[in-house]
Design an enzyme around this catalytic site. Structure first.
Site: not given
Length: 260
Positions: A37, A62, A152, A187
């Site tokens: 992360d 990433v 997205y 989340t």
């Protein structure tokens, strides 16, 4: 269950939410986990929680191939193998109306969500071939039906197409590729929108939004030998929202026709 005994998983975006739940689930089932992360302190804390014998924390972006390569190298150096990659990194970073989205924003969204997953797969493939391992990518119901967030949704749909093609290409070498497509999950991304989850749960036939552990359970199944003859598939984990008419109004604003 100890389905991951003797196996090693690398999980991206694992400091919180779905990624953290996946890490905890794999560790609970006996696996070693590499926690990646951008949130370095959170990664270190989760690795300490699990224990140094079974966890390694690595700061990874990433969108950087050197970062991804370094994480895979660190995994193999620390644990001697790599059996599972969980592509969890990726989110909605474009908030404009689709007719206003710039080419730069399209590239940012695709690079983070789609190309980021591809980087992880490319770096991991040589090691997954050796272990006959597998990849589980976290997509979204947005990839399957029209729930808005066009850029997205396109990036998440690309993850599904990519996984299907990788499954066909690497199946003969024993490497599997599957996808989990969650609906709304509780989340920290929702923390700045009080009451939103209470409103959204009305969309779901099962009467609630999902929890990170719901997704982690699906990942653990697909990533384990219980799914040894499953590849190239997408498993929706979405409380039934795909079973009926879409309750979200996606019609353009009344002023749109005046702008076109």
């Amino acid at each position: 269950m100890r389905r991951f005994e003797g196996k090693v998983a690398l999980v991206t975006a694992a400091a919180q939410g779905i990624g953290r739940a996946v890490v905890r689930r794999i560790a609970a089932e006996g696996g070693a986990v590499v926690i990646t992360d951008l949130q370095e302190d959170a990664v270190a804390a989760l690795a300490e929680e699990i224990g140094a014998e079974h966890a390694l924390g690595v700061k990874v972006d990433v969108t950087s191939r050197p970062d991804v390569d370094a994480a895979v190298t660190a995994t193999v150096e620390r644990f001697g193998r790599l059996d599972l990659v969980v592509n969890n990194a990726g989110g909605c970073i474009v908030t404009t109306m689709p007719e206003d989205t710039s080419a730069e924003d399209w590239h940012r969204q695709l690079d983070f969500t789609l190309v980021g997953a591809a980087r992880c797969i490319q770096a991991a493939i040589p090691h997954l071939v050796k272990t006959r391992g597998n990849v589980v990518t976290i997509s979204s119901v947005n990839a399957i039906a029209a729930f808005g967030n066009v850029e997205y949704a396109a990036a998440k749909a690309g993850q599904i197409a990519m996984s299907q093609n990788y499954a066909a290409r690497y199946g003969p070498l024993g490497v599997r590729f599957n996808v989990v497509a969650p609906g709304t999950i509780r989340t920290p991304n929702w923390d700045d929108q009080p009451g939103a989850l209470d409103q959204l749960r009305a969309m779901y036939p099962l009467g609630r939004v999902g929890e990170p552990e719901d997704v982690a359970a699906a990942v653990a199944f697909l990533g384990s030998d219980d799914a040894a003859w499953i590849t190239g598939h997408t498993l929706p984990v979405e409380g039934g929202v795909l079973t009926g008419p879409n309750p979200i109004d996606l019609s353009p604003p009344d002023t749109l026709h005046e702008r076109l």
